[in-house]
Write a protein that holds these residues in place. Structure first.
Motif, PDB file in Angstrom:
ATOM      1  N   ASP A   1       7.843  20.115  10.015  1.00  0.00           N
ATOM      2  CA  ASP A   1       7.037  19.765   8.881  1.00  0.00           C
ATOM      3  C   ASP A   1       7.351  20.645   7.672  1.00  0.00           C
ATOM      4  O   ASP A   1       6.783  20.455   6.620  1.00  0.00           O
ATOM      5  N   GLY A   2       8.230  21.637   7.844  1.00  0.00           N
ATOM      6  CA  GLY A   2       8.638  22.479   6.727  1.00  0.00           C
ATOM      7  C   GLY A   2       7.684  23.590   6.390  1.00  0.00           C
ATOM      8  O   GLY A   2       7.916  24.366   5.485  1.00  0.00           O
ATOM      9  N   LYS A   3       6.578  23.685   7.101  1.00  0.00           N
ATOM     10  CA  LYS A   3       5.621  24.749   6.841  1.00  0.00           C
ATOM     11  C   LYS A   3       5.975  25.937   7.732  1.00  0.00           C
ATOM     12  O   LYS A   3       6.384  25.782   8.866  1.00  0.00           O
ATOM     13  N   GLY A   4       5.798  27.103   7.196  1.00  0.00           N
ATOM     14  CA  GLY A   4       6.091  28.313   7.960  1.00  0.00           C
ATOM     15  C   GLY A   4       5.156  29.428   7.548  1.00  0.00           C
ATOM     16  O   GLY A   4       4.329  29.280   6.652  1.00  0.00           O
ATOM     17  N   TYR A   5       5.309  30.527   8.207  1.00  0.00           N
ATOM     18  CA  TYR A   5       4.476  31.685   7.940  1.00  0.00           C
ATOM     19  C   TYR A   5       5.383  32.829   7.519  1.00  0.00           C
ATOM     20  O   TYR A   5       6.391  33.116   8.166  1.00  0.00           O
ATOM     21  N   LEU A   6       5.065  33.471   6.423  1.00  0.00           N
ATOM     22  CA  LEU A   6       5.828  34.595   5.924  1.00  0.00           C
ATOM     23  C   LEU A   6       4.891  35.770   5.731  1.00  0.00           C
ATOM     24  O   LEU A   6       3.816  35.627   5.131  1.00  0.00           O
TER      25      LEU A   6
END
Length: 99
Positions: free
Chosen positions: A1-6
């Motif tokens: 989905d292209g969402k990530g955590y940074l």
């Protein structure tokens, strides 16, 4: 989905590097963020060792006499500083060992 955590993590908030890399003969960082050996072109017999934040933690000097020119500098996996010269000669230091 292209969402990530940074997540941003500051390892050193006060960097103290005062060495200009362009003015040095050799810069040899140890693996995994360990110490950094710097040999200045102005005095190639002196090896300064810095921690990752740029604080000088050790200074070593090649023995007097004709040991040849430095051809390589590096670190072993045990954080032993190794300097090879053209004579050929190999010099080893353990700058971070606690006595």
């Amino acid at each position: 989905d292209g969402k990530g955590y940074l997540r941003h993590h500051t390892a050193y908030s006060d960097m103290q590097w005062s060495v200009a890399v362009a003015d040095t003969l050799f810069v040899a960082p140890a693996p995994f963020g360990g110490p950094v050996a710097v040999i200045d072109d102005a005095d190639p017999r002196v090896v300064d060792v810095y921690n990752a934040a740029g604080v000088k933690v050790h200074t070593a000097e090649l023995p007097s006499g004709d040991v040849g020119r430095i051809v390589a500098v590096g670190w072993s996996c045990e954080e032993t500083l190794t300097v090879l010269t053209s004579k050929p000669a190999c010099f080893l230091w353990l700058p971070l060992r606690k006595e």
